[in-house]
Design an enzyme around this catalytic site. Structure first.
Site, PDB file in Angstrom:
ATOM      1  N   ASN A   1       0.815  -1.213   0.082  1.00  0.00           N
ATOM      2  CA  ASN A   1      -0.012  -0.023   0.033  1.00  0.00           C
ATOM      3  C   ASN A   1       0.937   1.406  -0.050  1.00  0.00           C
ATOM      4  OD1 ASN A   1      -1.820   2.215   0.526  1.00  0.00           O
ATOM      5  ND2 ASN A   1      -2.253   1.586   2.725  1.00  0.00           N
ATOM      6  N   TRP A   2       1.070   1.937  -1.014  1.00  0.00           N
ATOM      7  CA  TRP A   2       1.768   3.127  -1.160  1.00  0.00           C
ATOM      8  C   TRP A   2       1.337   4.194  -0.584  1.00  0.00           C
ATOM      9  CZ3 TRP A   2       3.896   2.911  -7.100  1.00  0.00           C
ATOM     10  CH2 TRP A   2       4.102   1.790  -7.425  1.00  0.00           C
ATOM     11  N   LYS A   3      -0.104   4.491  -0.359  1.00  0.00           N
ATOM     12  CA  LYS A   3      -0.504   5.556   0.417  1.00  0.00           C
ATOM     13  C   LYS A   3      -0.351   6.700  -0.536  1.00  0.00           C
ATOM     14  CE  LYS A   3      -0.077   3.368   4.741  1.00  0.00           C
ATOM     15  NZ  LYS A   3       0.282   3.202   6.130  1.00  0.00           N
TER      16      LYS A   3
ATOM     17  N   HIS B   1      -9.104   0.925   5.732  1.00  0.00           N
ATOM     18  CA  HIS B   1      -7.916   1.103   6.183  1.00  0.00           C
ATOM     19  C   HIS B   1      -8.102   2.062   7.416  1.00  0.00           C
ATOM     20  CE1 HIS B   1      -3.791   2.586   6.980  1.00  0.00           C
ATOM     21  NE2 HIS B   1      -3.277   1.302   6.074  1.00  0.00           N
TER      22      HIS B   1
ATOM     23  N   GLU C   1      -6.592   4.447   8.387  1.00  0.00           N
ATOM     24  CA  GLU C   1      -6.450   6.159   8.270  1.00  0.00           C
ATOM     25  C   GLU C   1      -7.664   6.448   7.615  1.00  0.00           C
ATOM     26  OE1 GLU C   1      -2.687   5.574   5.520  1.00  0.00           O
ATOM     27  OE2 GLU C   1      -1.709   4.944   7.678  1.00  0.00           O
TER      28      GLU C   1
ATOM     29  N   GLU D   1      -4.752  -5.118  10.962  1.00  0.00           N
ATOM     30  CA  GLU D   1      -3.681  -4.069  11.116  1.00  0.00           C
ATOM     31  C   GLU D   1      -4.022  -3.506  12.574  1.00  0.00           C
ATOM     32  OE1 GLU D   1      -1.939  -3.026   7.192  1.00  0.00           O
ATOM     33  OE2 GLU D   1      -3.859  -1.674   7.317  1.00  0.00           O
TER      34      GLU D   1
ATOM     35  N   GLY E   1       2.920   2.052  10.738  1.00  0.00           N
ATOM     36  CA  GLY E   1       3.989   3.301  10.549  1.00  0.00           C
ATOM     37  C   GLY E   1       4.704   3.714  12.013  1.00  0.00           C
TER      38      GLY E   1
ATOM     39  N   SER F   1       4.071  -2.219  10.248  1.00  0.00           N
ATOM     40  CA  SER F   1       5.459  -2.190  10.207  1.00  0.00           C
ATOM     41  C   SER F   1       5.999  -3.536   9.962  1.00  0.00           C
ATOM     42  CB  SER F   1       5.906  -2.008  11.677  1.00  0.00           C
ATOM     43  OG  SER F   1       5.516  -0.518  11.987  1.00  0.00           O
TER      44      SER F   1
ATOM     45  N   GLY G   1       3.154  -1.170   4.306  1.00  0.00           N
ATOM     46  CA  GLY G   1       3.090   0.458   3.816  1.00  0.00           C
ATOM     47  C   GLY G   1       4.513   0.618   3.575  1.00  0.00           C
ATOM     48  N   GLY G   2       5.126   1.356   4.357  1.00  0.00           N
ATOM     49  CA  GLY G   2       6.393   1.985   4.308  1.00  0.00           C
ATOM     50  C   GLY G   2       7.279   1.013   3.564  1.00  0.00           C
TER      51      GLY G   2
END
Ligand code: PGA
Length: 252
Positions: A9-11, A95, A97, A167, A173, A213, A234-235
Site C-alpha cells: 500500500n503506497w498510500k 484502512h 487511516e 492491522e 507506521g 511495520s 506500507g512503508g
C-alpha cells in the site's frame, strides 16, 4: 492450502515517474514462489499506467479506496466500475487511516465491500484495534465488532472473494510491529468468527493478512504463524528491494 498475498500500500506517495520506476523494478524481479500473489497499490492517478504496465505479469494492481455508489453526483469520488474498467483487481476497504481521518465505519464500509464485490474486485477489508483499546484488554472485542459491522449480512459466496487484513493501529507506521504471537492470536480469533458466521469452508480458505511495520527483518517470523496468510505492507513497499524481500519471505 490458502493462497498467500503480499500487498504494498503506497498510500499518498510517489510522483508518476517514481511510481513507474518502482513498478518496473518489481516486474524485472523473478516472480515470488508459486501460490503467492504480489500486489501493488499505487495512488489513483497512476492506476491506469500501472494496469497497462503489469498486464499479464505476476504483479496485480489494487486501489486504496473506492466510493459507495457506482455512478452519480459525487464530486471527487472514484467508483468500483471505474476501477474494474482499468483492470484493477484488489481494493483496500476500511484502512485505519480512512477510519480515523475520514470517519469511515460500519455501514459505509459494508457498502464499499458490496460495490467492490459486485464489480469483481477483491476487497482487502482492514480492521484492527488502537493502542488504548489493546491496553484496556479490548482488542478482540473491537476487532469482532469491526468484522460484524463491515461484513455482517454478506453471504458465504461473497466472502469467498474477500481478503481480510488485521492491522493493529499502534503498529502502523510506528516501527513497532505486533509480535508473531500477538498477531496469530487475533488471526485465530478472526478465523473462529468466520467459522461461526459463514462456515468452515470460508474460514479455511479466506486469506487473512497481517499489516503494521512489516519489514524484511521481521517478515519470516510473522509468516511462520499458521493463520497469517501474507502481509499488507506500507512503508517498506516504497522500496523495490525491501518489498521483494518481503514477498520472497522464507517459509517455516
Ligand atoms: P506500515 O503500514 O507497513 O508502514 O506500518 C501498513 C499499512 O498501513 O497498511
Amino acid at each position: 492450502m490458502r493462497r498467500k498475498i503480499i500487498a504494498g500500500n503506497w498510500k499518498c506517495n510517489k510522483t508518476r515517474a517514481e511510481a513507474i520506476s518502482l513498478l518496473e523494478s518489481l516486474l524485472l524481479a523473478p516472480p515470488p514462489p508459486s501460490g503467492r500473489q504480489m500486489v501493488a497499490i499505487p495512488p489513483f492517478p497512476y492506476l491506469e499506467a500501472a494496469c497497462t504496465l503489469t498486464a499479464g505479469s505476476h504483479l496485480s494492481i489494487g486501489a486504496q479506496n473506492l466510493w459507495t455508489s457506482d455512478w452519480g453526483a459525487y464530486t471527487g469520488e472514484v467508483s468500483a466500475p471505474m476501477l474494474a474498467s482499468l483492470g484493477v483487481r484488489y481494493v483496500v476497504v476500511g484502512h485505519s487511516e480512512r477510519r480515523q481521518r475520514f470517519g469511515e465505519d460500519g455501514l459505509i464500509l459494508k457498502e464499499k465491500v458490496e460495490r467492490a464485490l459486485a464489480w469483481g474486485l477483491t476487497p482487502i477489508f482492514c480492521l484492527g484495534e488502537r493502542l488504548e483499546e489493546r491496553d484496556r484488554g479490548q482488542a478482540f472485542e473491537v476487532v469482532a465488532d469491526q468484522l460484524k459491522k463491515g461484513l455482517g449480512g454478506l453471504s458465504a459466496e461473497q466472502l469467498h472473494h474477500l481478503v481480510i487484513a488485521y492491522e493493529p493501529v499502534w503498529a502502523i507506521g510506528t516501527g513497532r510491529n505486533a509480535t508473531p504471537e500477538q498477531a496469530q492470536e487475533v488471526h485465530s480469533l478472526l478465523r473462529g468468527l468466520l467459522t461461526a458466521g459463514w462456515g468452515e469452508s470460508v474460514a479455511q480458505s479466506l486469506p487473512i493478512l497481517y499489516g503494521g511495520s512489516v519489514k524484511p527483518d521481521n517478515v519470516d517470523a510473522l509468516m511462520a504463524m499458521p493463520d497469517l496468510d501474507g502481509a499488507l505492507v506500507g512503508g517498506a513497499s516504497l522500496k523495490a528491494d525491501d518489498f521483494l524481500r518481503i514477498a520472497g519471505y522464507r517459509e517455516g
